[in-house]
Design a protein around this motif. Structure first.
Motif, PDB file in Angstrom:
ATOM      1  N   THR A 182     -70.174 -91.661  79.492  1.00  0.00           N
ATOM      2  CA  THR A 182     -69.400 -90.470  79.116  1.00  0.00           C
ATOM      3  C   THR A 182     -70.006 -89.826  77.869  1.00  0.00           C
ATOM      4  N   LEU A 183     -70.307 -90.664  76.873  1.00  0.00           N
ATOM      5  CA  LEU A 183     -70.803 -90.126  75.605  1.00  0.00           C
ATOM      6  C   LEU A 183     -72.175 -89.475  75.746  1.00  0.00           C
ATOM      7  N   LYS A 184     -72.933 -89.911  76.743  1.00  0.00           N
ATOM      8  CA  LYS A 184     -74.274 -89.349  76.928  1.00  0.00           C
ATOM      9  C   LYS A 184     -74.242 -87.997  77.633  1.00  0.00           C
ATOM     10  N   SER A 185     -73.111 -87.653  78.217  1.00  0.00           N
ATOM     11  CA  SER A 185     -73.039 -86.416  78.991  1.00  0.00           C
ATOM     12  C   SER A 185     -73.213 -85.189  78.086  1.00  0.00           C
ATOM     13  N   THR A 186     -73.665 -84.097  78.675  1.00  0.00           N
ATOM     14  CA  THR A 186     -73.887 -82.889  77.871  1.00  0.00           C
ATOM     15  C   THR A 186     -72.564 -82.216  77.486  1.00  0.00           C
ATOM     16  N   ASP A 187     -71.442 -82.737  77.982  1.00  0.00           N
ATOM     17  CA  ASP A 187     -70.143 -82.213  77.564  1.00  0.00           C
ATOM     18  C   ASP A 187     -69.792 -82.650  76.144  1.00  0.00           C
ATOM     19  N   VAL A 188     -70.522 -83.665  75.646  1.00  0.00           N
ATOM     20  CA  VAL A 188     -70.128 -84.299  74.382  1.00  0.00           C
ATOM     21  C   VAL A 188     -71.147 -84.024  73.285  1.00  0.00           C
ATOM     22  N   GLY A 189     -70.678 -83.566  72.126  1.00  0.00           N
ATOM     23  CA  GLY A 189     -71.559 -83.353  70.982  1.00  0.00           C
ATOM     24  C   GLY A 189     -71.086 -84.130  69.771  1.00  0.00           C
ATOM     25  N   PHE A 190     -72.038 -84.584  68.957  1.00  0.00           N
ATOM     26  CA  PHE A 190     -71.718 -85.330  67.734  1.00  0.00           C
ATOM     27  C   PHE A 190     -72.001 -84.475  66.503  1.00  0.00           C
ATOM     28  N   ILE A 191     -71.031 -84.426  65.598  1.00  0.00           N
ATOM     29  CA  ILE A 191     -71.189 -83.674  64.355  1.00  0.00           C
ATOM     30  C   ILE A 191     -71.112 -84.652  63.190  1.00  0.00           C
ATOM     31  N   MET A 192     -72.037 -84.534  62.247  1.00  0.00           N
ATOM     32  CA  MET A 192     -71.964 -85.361  61.045  1.00  0.00           C
ATOM     33  C   MET A 192     -71.299 -84.557  59.940  1.00  0.00           C
ATOM     34  N   VAL A 193     -70.161 -85.043  59.454  1.00  0.00           N
ATOM     35  CA  VAL A 193     -69.468 -84.363  58.367  1.00  0.00           C
ATOM     36  C   VAL A 193     -69.879 -85.016  57.055  1.00  0.00           C
ATOM     37  N   THR A 194     -70.246 -84.196  56.089  1.00  0.00           N
ATOM     38  CA  THR A 194     -70.650 -84.781  54.806  1.00  0.00           C
ATOM     39  C   THR A 194     -70.385 -83.792  53.683  1.00  0.00           C
ATOM     40  N   ILE A 239     -67.274 -84.854  68.563  1.00  0.00           N
ATOM     41  CA  ILE A 239     -66.920 -86.066  67.820  1.00  0.00           C
ATOM     42  C   ILE A 239     -67.408 -85.910  66.387  1.00  0.00           C
ATOM     43  N   THR A 240     -66.497 -85.999  65.431  1.00  0.00           N
ATOM     44  CA  THR A 240     -66.885 -85.842  64.026  1.00  0.00           C
ATOM     45  C   THR A 240     -67.041 -87.221  63.393  1.00  0.00           C
ATOM     46  N   CYS A 241     -68.204 -87.460  62.798  1.00  0.00           N
ATOM     47  CA  CYS A 241     -68.484 -88.741  62.155  1.00  0.00           C
ATOM     48  C   CYS A 241     -68.696 -88.509  60.660  1.00  0.00           C
ATOM     49  N   GLY A 242     -68.391 -89.499  59.858  1.00  0.00           N
ATOM     50  CA  GLY A 242     -68.629 -89.365  58.424  1.00  0.00           C
ATOM     51  C   GLY A 242     -67.934 -90.469  57.654  1.00  0.00           C
ATOM     52  N   THR A 243     -68.331 -90.659  56.400  1.00  0.00           N
ATOM     53  CA  THR A 243     -67.717 -91.713  55.591  1.00  0.00           C
ATOM     54  C   THR A 243     -66.361 -91.237  55.073  1.00  0.00           C
ATOM     55  N   GLY A 244     -65.621 -92.177  54.503  1.00  0.00           N
ATOM     56  CA  GLY A 244     -64.309 -91.823  53.950  1.00  0.00           C
ATOM     57  C   GLY A 244     -64.464 -90.808  52.826  1.00  0.00           C
ATOM     58  N   GLY A 245     -63.514 -89.902  52.717  1.00  0.00           N
ATOM     59  CA  GLY A 245     -63.491 -89.006  51.565  1.00  0.00           C
ATOM     60  C   GLY A 245     -64.276 -87.711  51.712  1.00  0.00           C
ATOM     61  N   VAL A 246     -64.889 -87.470  52.884  1.00  0.00           N
ATOM     62  CA  VAL A 246     -65.647 -86.225  53.025  1.00  0.00           C
ATOM     63  C   VAL A 246     -64.805 -85.100  53.625  1.00  0.00           C
ATOM     64  N   GLY A 247     -63.564 -85.405  54.000  1.00  0.00           N
ATOM     65  CA  GLY A 247     -62.683 -84.365  54.520  1.00  0.00           C
ATOM     66  C   GLY A 247     -62.787 -84.178  56.024  1.00  0.00           C
ATOM     67  N   THR A 267     -63.165 -89.481  64.038  1.00  0.00           N
ATOM     68  CA  THR A 267     -63.388 -90.927  64.111  1.00  0.00           C
ATOM     69  C   THR A 267     -62.732 -91.653  62.936  1.00  0.00           C
ATOM     70  N   PRO A 268     -62.456 -92.955  63.099  1.00  0.00           N
ATOM     71  CA  PRO A 268     -61.788 -93.698  62.023  1.00  0.00           C
ATOM     72  C   PRO A 268     -62.621 -93.696  60.744  1.00  0.00           C
ATOM     73  N   PRO A 269     -61.966 -93.778  59.591  1.00  0.00           N
ATOM     74  CA  PRO A 269     -62.718 -93.786  58.342  1.00  0.00           C
ATOM     75  C   PRO A 269     -63.617 -95.014  58.279  1.00  0.00           C
ATOM     76  N   SER A 270     -64.794 -94.857  57.713  1.00  0.00           N
ATOM     77  CA  SER A 270     -65.711 -95.995  57.669  1.00  0.00           C
ATOM     78  C   SER A 270     -66.528 -95.962  56.395  1.00  0.00           C
ATOM     79  N   ARG A 271     -67.254 -97.034  56.169  1.00  0.00           N
ATOM     80  CA  ARG A 271     -68.115 -97.135  54.996  1.00  0.00           C
ATOM     81  C   ARG A 271     -69.368 -96.323  55.193  1.00  0.00           C
ATOM     82  N   ASN A 272     -69.711 -96.114  56.463  1.00  0.00           N
ATOM     83  CA  ASN A 272     -71.029 -95.640  56.779  1.00  0.00           C
ATOM     84  C   ASN A 272     -70.933 -94.628  57.914  1.00  0.00           C
ATOM     85  N   THR A 273     -71.699 -93.543  57.801  1.00  0.00           N
ATOM     86  CA  THR A 273     -71.652 -92.489  58.809  1.00  0.00           C
ATOM     87  C   THR A 273     -72.031 -93.001  60.196  1.00  0.00           C
TER      88      THR A 273
END
Lengths: 354, 325
Positions: A241-253, A13-21, A158-164
């Motif tokens: 589901t999100l807590k399972s070890t199958d799922v990883g979170f990446i912060m894009v910045t 799952i890629t998270c990040g604010t708008g405009g980081v690509g 993930t949808p664009p947001s104001r905040n990571t």
């Protein structure tokens, strides 16, 4: 590094604010997974035009579209040296409204209740895309994809947001709507259990907003009251589901003086939710550029100063992350032109960690 | 009891999928009709909008600084910035003040105005449900934030407002309109109507869209302009293209169409700069060909600290020397 994640996780799952690509990077991750032989799908809720446009498609729909052949053709034509795709690459653009309707029907005791909730104007205002609804619906669609078990790896942009942190907080934000106490206050306003203070406050609210508003507000609460139990159960399922070890979170910045703080806050939130942090993806870096042979052309001075300042900032960010032992899962270079085509996405996919 | 008719409400789809429908909103709008910056900068309320990461905060602060140095009392407004003290108006210079608008505070003030400062008002504002509605409920939340600005306009010569990024910023106006249309009868309805009239009136309010000279931000800026023109048909926005690479003379013969490069990555710094400038030229030529007016600000070497001051000062100098304000 990124390849290990693509091989071991089932969902990134890629998270990040708008405009980081984020969207470009997510698509490139799916490409890279396909190059590793995986059957990959990228799920994006970003403005439709962009990713579809870069892929040369007029649109993407709520059902997964197979891009493998299209991508393979572009690859053979422009970069035969890269070989052929071992896996598959698919993309999907969930229809959040459709998902939302299906979701309400699922959690409502009967279709009439679902319709009533959807028609309530207050509910329509509450569930506009900045209340966590879009994020939650992305998770709903993700859940459905997981059930289908058609893909080796799912990349969720993930949808664009104001905040990571917005994505991580979205389920709780939406859950607040369904908070039992809140609903009880509104469902039982004349009940003796409701304090005199609450009754007075509601009276003032009615004076300020007019009677129509209050009618809808009570109707809204009554609707939520009926679906509250089912919603809470659903939320629990998604969280599990999100807590399972199958799922990883990446912060894009993109590298900036705030990156370190942003990363620390993100990791803290991820930990708090008992999710798995898979690292920071630093996008749009310029440190990959070779230093030009000494610059004799004075005309370039001002532009050089800008590039050097950007590079210096990036280096500081890298050092800062390293010092704080924050994992960097990918470094992605800034392209000299806008991402336009499958080939450009390939260059991004190939340049991870360059 | 009056039943609000749902025909007044924005269709659920435009609330849920405003991103997707943005570009199709007003195809008849000719963007060549958008005014230059110099035409909107003197409006009493100036809303600075644009997508995330384009530099709205620095640009809006630089505009506020420039205008305040002309001797006008300016209030610079931002919304719920976690890094600034909330709700208090703070003086930055004798003529420039800042406000980090906070919904909770604004709601309290609004309630005070409407029902007087009394024990009853205290109960109302302190009520858990009301606190929830003012802080968390989209709609009431936005209405209250915009209401604060609308009210403060009596106390200053100019308000320069750093809006949240694209979608959320638009939702602020949209929610206010939906409230005004839906909930008739009470004073909130009247105030929302009056606010929208002020925001739509080119004698009182102006809109500036900040963009970057890259394709996606430029495209999204045009979408945003179309959407704003739907909300306020008589009040078209002006464009600022921020972070233009400093021009390099003698490059003319070396510029190429970006699509002709075999590889989107540059080899070294000189090539990156040459390509970057070619790309910006190419993108902005498309705007010039369409007669879309825009002002531009140069890329300022980013500082290494989190302080915005050096960027704001430098942008303010550019705004002055280029005659934008």
């Amino acid at each position: 590094m990124i390849d290990d994640l693509l091989k071991s996780r089932k969902i990134l799952i890629t998270c990040g604010t708008g405009g980081v690509g984020k969207t470009t990077l997510s698509a490139a991750l799916a490409f890279r997974a396909a190059m590793l032989g995986k059957k990959a799908v990228v799920v994006t809720i970003d403005p439709a035009k962009r990713l579809a446009g870069a892929l040369g498609l007029s649109h993407l729909g709520d059902e997964p579209t197979d891009l493998t052949q299209h991508v393979q053709e572009a690859l053979s034509e422009h970069h035969p040296e890269l070989g052929s795709l071992q896996g598959q690459v698919w993309a999907i653009m969930p229809d959040t409204r459709k998902t939302f309707e299906a979701f309400l029907h699922e959690i409502a005791p009967n279709p009439a209740t679902a319709e009533r909730i959807m028609r309530n104007p207050i509910f329509q205002i509450f569930t506009n895309e900045f209340s966590g609804t879009n994020e939650y619906m992305a998770l709903e669609r993700l859940n459905a994809l997981v059930q289908e078990n058609r893909f080796d790896i799912i990349i969720l942009d993930t949808p664009p947001s104001r905040n990571t942190l917005a994505f991580l907080k979205a389920p709780q934000l939406l859950a607040r709507l369904f908070e039992e106490r809140l609903i009880r206050w509104l469902v039982l306003p004349t009940n003796k259990l409701v304090s005199a203070g609450m009754r007075k406050a509601l009276g003032i609210l009615e004076k300020l907003t007019g009677a129509g508003f209050m009618t809808h507000l009570f109707d809204f609460a009554a609707g939520l009251f009926e679906v509250q139990v089912a919603f809470t159960a659903n939320l629990r399922g998604i969280t599990a589901t999100l807590k399972s070890t199958d799922v990883g979170f990446i912060m894009v910045t993109t590298p900036s003086p705030d990156t370190l703080q942003e990363g620390l806050r993100f990791i803290e939130q991820v930990k708090e939710h008992q999710f798995h942090f898979d690292g920071v993806a630093l996008n749009r870096g310029l440190t990959y550029l070779n230093a030009s042979p000494s610059n004799p052309d004075r005309n370039f001075d001002a532009a050089f100063e800008v590039v050097r300042a950007i590079q210096k900032r990036e280096k500081l960010v890298l050092e800062g992350l390293e010092k704080s032992k924050i994992q960097i899962c990918a470094k992605v270079p800034e392209l000299a032109r806008d991402v336009h085509s499958v080939e450009d996405l390939f260059h991004v996919a190939m340049a991870f960690n360059s | 009891m009056q039943q609000p008719s749902s025909q007044f409400l924005e269709s659920p789809c435009s609330l849920w999928c405003s991103h997707h429908s943005m570009g199709d909103k007003n195809p008849s709008l000719s963007l060549s009709q958008t005014p230059p910056l110099t035409q909107v900068i003197h409006r009493k309320l100036l809303f600075i909008t644009g997508k995330g990461g384009v530099g709205k905060t620095a640009v809006s602060l630089a505009l506020a600084k420039t205008v305040s140095e002309q001797g006008l009392r300016v209030l610079w407004v931002t919304f719920e910035d976690p890094n600034r003290p909330a709700g208090e108006i703070k003086k930055l210079s004798p003529t420039l003040s800042e406000l980090n608008c906070d919904a909770g505070r604004a709601f309290e003030e609004y309630a005070g105005l409407k029902i007087g400062i009394s024990k009853l008002a205290h109960i109302f504002v302190g009520n858990k449900l009301m606190q929830y509605l003012s802080k968390a409920a989209p709609g009431i939340h936005e209405l209250v934030l915009l209401g604060k600005i609308w009210h403060e306009r009596q106390n200053y010569d100019r308000l320069i407002i750093d809006m949240p990024s694209t979608g959320y910023g638009l939702a602020m106006f949209q929610s206010t309109r939906n409230f005004a249309r839906l909930f008739r009868g009470g004073p909130i309805h009247k105030d929302a109507e009056a606010m929208l009239e002020t925001f739509g009136d080119p004698h009182e309010s102006g809109y500036v869209i900040v963009s970057l000279p890259e394709e996606t931000p430029l495209g999204e800026s045009l979408d945003l302009a179309r959407f704003l023109s739907e909300l306020f048909p008589k009040n078209l926005p002006a464009f600022i293209v921020n972070r233009m690479f400093p021009q390099v003379s003698g490059l003319e013969g070396k510029k190429r169409n970006p699509m002709s490069w075999p590889n989107p990555l540059a080899a070294d710094i000189t090539e990156y700069i040459t390509r970057r400038i070619s790309l910006e030229d190419h993108n902005m030529r498309l705007w010039r060909d369409d007669h879309i007016a825009f002002s531009s600000l140069d890329y300022i070497p980013p500082p290494l600290s989190e302080s915005l001051d050096p960027i704001v000062d430098s942008l303010a100098r550019q705004i002055k020397t280029r005659g934008y304000a």
